[in-house]
Design a protein around this motif. Structure first.
Motif, PDB file in Angstrom:
ATOM      1  N   GLY A  96       0.789  -1.229   0.000  1.00 59.91           N
ATOM      2  CA  GLY A  96       0.000   0.000   0.000  1.00 59.91           C
ATOM      3  C   GLY A  96       0.824   1.283   0.000  1.00 59.91           C
ATOM      4  O   GLY A  96       0.277   2.369   0.243  1.00 59.91           O
ATOM      5  N   VAL A  97       2.106   1.165  -0.300  1.00 57.37           N
ATOM      6  CA  VAL A  97       2.966   2.348  -0.331  1.00 57.37           C
ATOM      7  C   VAL A  97       3.096   2.848  -1.776  1.00 57.37           C
ATOM      8  O   VAL A  97       3.338   2.055  -2.694  1.00 57.37           O
ATOM      9  CB  VAL A  97       4.354   2.033   0.242  1.00 57.37           C
ATOM     10  CG1 VAL A  97       5.293   3.223   0.052  1.00 57.37           C
ATOM     11  CG2 VAL A  97       4.263   1.678   1.709  1.00 57.37           C
ATOM     12  N   THR A  98       2.941   4.146  -1.958  1.00 56.31           N
ATOM     13  CA  THR A  98       3.146   4.787  -3.260  1.00 56.31           C
ATOM     14  C   THR A  98       4.195   5.888  -3.094  1.00 56.31           C
ATOM     15  O   THR A  98       4.044   6.765  -2.240  1.00 56.31           O
ATOM     16  CB  THR A  98       1.849   5.406  -3.802  1.00 56.31           C
ATOM     17  OG1 THR A  98       0.849   4.374  -3.935  1.00 56.31           O
ATOM     18  CG2 THR A  98       2.075   6.067  -5.148  1.00 56.31           C
ATOM     19  N   VAL A  99       5.236   5.801  -3.907  1.00 58.42           N
ATOM     20  CA  VAL A  99       6.318   6.784  -3.858  1.00 58.42           C
ATOM     21  C   VAL A  99       6.385   7.495  -5.215  1.00 58.42           C
ATOM     22  O   VAL A  99       6.534   6.842  -6.256  1.00 58.42           O
ATOM     23  CB  VAL A  99       7.671   6.119  -3.540  1.00 58.42           C
ATOM     24  CG1 VAL A  99       8.785   7.166  -3.573  1.00 58.42           C
ATOM     25  CG2 VAL A  99       7.619   5.436  -2.178  1.00 58.42           C
ATOM     26  N   ARG A 100       6.294   8.814  -5.189  1.00 59.72           N
ATOM     27  CA  ARG A 100       6.451   9.625  -6.402  1.00 59.72           C
ATOM     28  C   ARG A 100       7.716  10.481  -6.256  1.00 59.72           C
ATOM     29  O   ARG A 100       7.862  11.212  -5.278  1.00 59.72           O
ATOM     30  CB  ARG A 100       5.232  10.521  -6.629  1.00 59.72           C
ATOM     31  CG  ARG A 100       3.987   9.734  -7.044  1.00 59.72           C
ATOM     32  CD  ARG A 100       2.860  10.650  -7.536  1.00 59.72           C
ATOM     33  NE  ARG A 100       2.436  11.613  -6.529  1.00 59.72           N
ATOM     34  CZ  ARG A 100       2.637  12.923  -6.629  1.00 59.72           C
ATOM     35  NH1 ARG A 100       3.302  13.431  -7.660  1.00 59.72           N
ATOM     36  NH2 ARG A 100       2.206  13.723  -5.668  1.00 59.72           N
ATOM     37  N   VAL A 101       8.603  10.360  -7.237  1.00 61.91           N
ATOM     38  CA  VAL A 101       9.842  11.147  -7.262  1.00 61.91           C
ATOM     39  C   VAL A 101       9.648  12.271  -8.277  1.00 61.91           C
ATOM     40  O   VAL A 101       9.409  12.018  -9.463  1.00 61.91           O
ATOM     41  CB  VAL A 101      11.053  10.273  -7.624  1.00 61.91           C
ATOM     42  CG1 VAL A 101      12.328  11.112  -7.622  1.00 61.91           C
ATOM     43  CG2 VAL A 101      11.174   9.106  -6.643  1.00 61.91           C
ATOM     44  N   LYS A 102       9.783  13.532  -7.798  1.00 60.93           N
ATOM     45  CA  LYS A 102       9.502  14.702  -8.641  1.00 60.93           C
ATOM     46  C   LYS A 102      10.762  15.398  -9.161  1.00 60.93           C
ATOM     47  O   LYS A 102      10.690  16.130 -10.149  1.00 60.93           O
ATOM     48  CB  LYS A 102       8.647  15.703  -7.852  1.00 60.93           C
ATOM     49  CG  LYS A 102       7.275  15.129  -7.481  1.00 60.93           C
ATOM     50  CD  LYS A 102       6.457  16.108  -6.664  1.00 60.93           C
ATOM     51  CE  LYS A 102       6.931  16.165  -5.220  1.00 60.93           C
ATOM     52  NZ  LYS A 102       6.034  16.992  -4.373  1.00 60.93           N
ATOM     53  N   ALA A 103      11.884  15.157  -8.507  1.00 60.03           N
ATOM     54  CA  ALA A 103      13.129  15.779  -8.974  1.00 60.03           C
ATOM     55  C   ALA A 103      14.308  15.137  -8.267  1.00 60.03           C
ATOM     56  O   ALA A 103      14.187  14.615  -7.143  1.00 60.03           O
ATOM     57  CB  ALA A 103      13.126  17.284  -8.719  1.00 60.03           C
ATOM     58  N   VAL A 104      15.455  15.183  -8.941  1.00 63.18           N
ATOM     59  CA  VAL A 104      16.734  14.742  -8.378  1.00 63.18           C
ATOM     60  C   VAL A 104      17.691  15.927  -8.453  1.00 63.18           C
ATOM     61  O   VAL A 104      17.848  16.535  -9.508  1.00 63.18           O
ATOM     62  CB  VAL A 104      17.332  13.551  -9.138  1.00 63.18           C
ATOM     63  CG1 VAL A 104      18.686  13.155  -8.542  1.00 63.18           C
ATOM     64  CG2 VAL A 104      16.380  12.373  -9.114  1.00 63.18           C
ATOM     65  N   GLU A 105      18.319  16.250  -7.317  1.00 60.90           N
ATOM     66  CA  GLU A 105      19.311  17.329  -7.270  1.00 60.90           C
ATOM     67  C   GLU A 105      20.654  16.729  -6.893  1.00 60.90           C
ATOM     68  O   GLU A 105      20.823  16.190  -5.787  1.00 60.90           O
ATOM     69  CB  GLU A 105      18.900  18.400  -6.267  1.00 60.90           C
ATOM     70  CG  GLU A 105      19.805  19.619  -6.274  1.00 60.90           C
ATOM     71  CD  GLU A 105      19.284  20.708  -5.352  1.00 60.90           C
ATOM     72  OE1 GLU A 105      19.827  20.825  -4.241  1.00 60.90           O
ATOM     73  OE2 GLU A 105      18.341  21.418  -5.740  1.00 60.90           O
ATOM     74  N   ILE A 106      21.613  16.833  -7.810  1.00 63.11           N
ATOM     75  CA  ILE A 106      22.943  16.246  -7.610  1.00 63.11           C
ATOM     76  C   ILE A 106      23.890  17.360  -7.183  1.00 63.11           C
ATOM     77  O   ILE A 106      24.223  18.254  -7.974  1.00 63.11           O
ATOM     78  CB  ILE A 106      23.444  15.573  -8.895  1.00 63.11           C
ATOM     79  CG1 ILE A 106      22.453  14.485  -9.333  1.00 63.11           C
ATOM     80  CG2 ILE A 106      24.834  14.977  -8.679  1.00 63.11           C
ATOM     81  CD1 ILE A 106      22.762  13.892 -10.690  1.00 63.11           C
TER      82      ILE A 106
END
Length: 206
Positions: A95-105
């Motif tokens: 039941g876990v939902t993970v949304r990744v909106k940006a990566v900052e390196i």
């Protein structure tokens, strides 16, 4: 009557007296004229020169250090973090939902902007970082998560959504093409206590 011979020169004829006096007056007038001409021909006296001003003594000026050179544009650009916008979603059976909106390196850390939700009718909470949680680059190097002080296991309650950032210690190469986000390494996706989840993050052409 015969005038004595010794007094023949003591008397002056009246006709001779006036010319003598006039001659003396003319001499006096001529002398005065010469004096006046001499006064006119004398050049005016130049005004006395003012004393030269003493130059002021200027105190020595201390040498000032040169300002440091401005940072080169290339160095500034190299220090700036690289931000890659994303819209990637991963779902675990628990039941876990993970949304990744940006990566900052950045130079010292890699940061993900995320939104994490949990919905499950069996349990009230679950943990996303009870086991090893990390980012993995193409070479297999792992950047482990920096656990928050107030929520070290990243516990989320049922029906809630967490919006924020996940910080991973270390930087990946700016030329990396993809990363792998791993929650609770080795666990299955239906583990309601600490579900496992793997999400691929493309960095090139995202």
């Amino acid at each position: 009557m015969k005038i004595p011979s010794d007094t023949s020169h003591t008397l002056t004829s009246p006709r001779l007296a006036w010319p003598v006096r006039r001659k003396g007056a003319a001499l006096a007038v001529a002398t005065a004229a010469l004096l006046l001409a001499a006064c006119k021909e004398r050049p005016p006296e130049a005004p006395s020169a003012a004393p030269a001003a003493t130059p002021a003594t200027t105190p020595p000026v201390a040498a000032q250090p040169a300002p440091p050179p401005a940072a080169a544009p290339a160095a500034v650009a190299a220090a700036a973090p690289k931000r890659v916008p994303l819209s990637i979603q991963g779902v675990a059976a628990a039941g876990v939902t993970v949304r990744v909106k940006a990566v900052e390196i950045g130079a010292d850390a890699t940061v993900l902007d995320v939104s994490i939700s949990f919905a499950n009718r069996i349990t009230d909470t679950t943990m996303l970082a009870l086991a090893d949680t990390y980012l993995q680059d193409e070479s297999g190097a792992r950047l482990h998560i920096k656990r928050p002080d107030n929520n070290r296991d990243i516990t989320i309650r049922e029906g809630e959504t967490l919006d924020g950032q996940l910080v991973f210690m270390g930087a990946v190469s700016p030329s990396a093409r993809k990363l792998k986000l791993v929650f609770n390494e080795g666990n299955q996706g239906d583990n309601i206590v600490a579900p496992g989840l793997v999400v691929d993050l493309p960095l090139q052409g995202a």
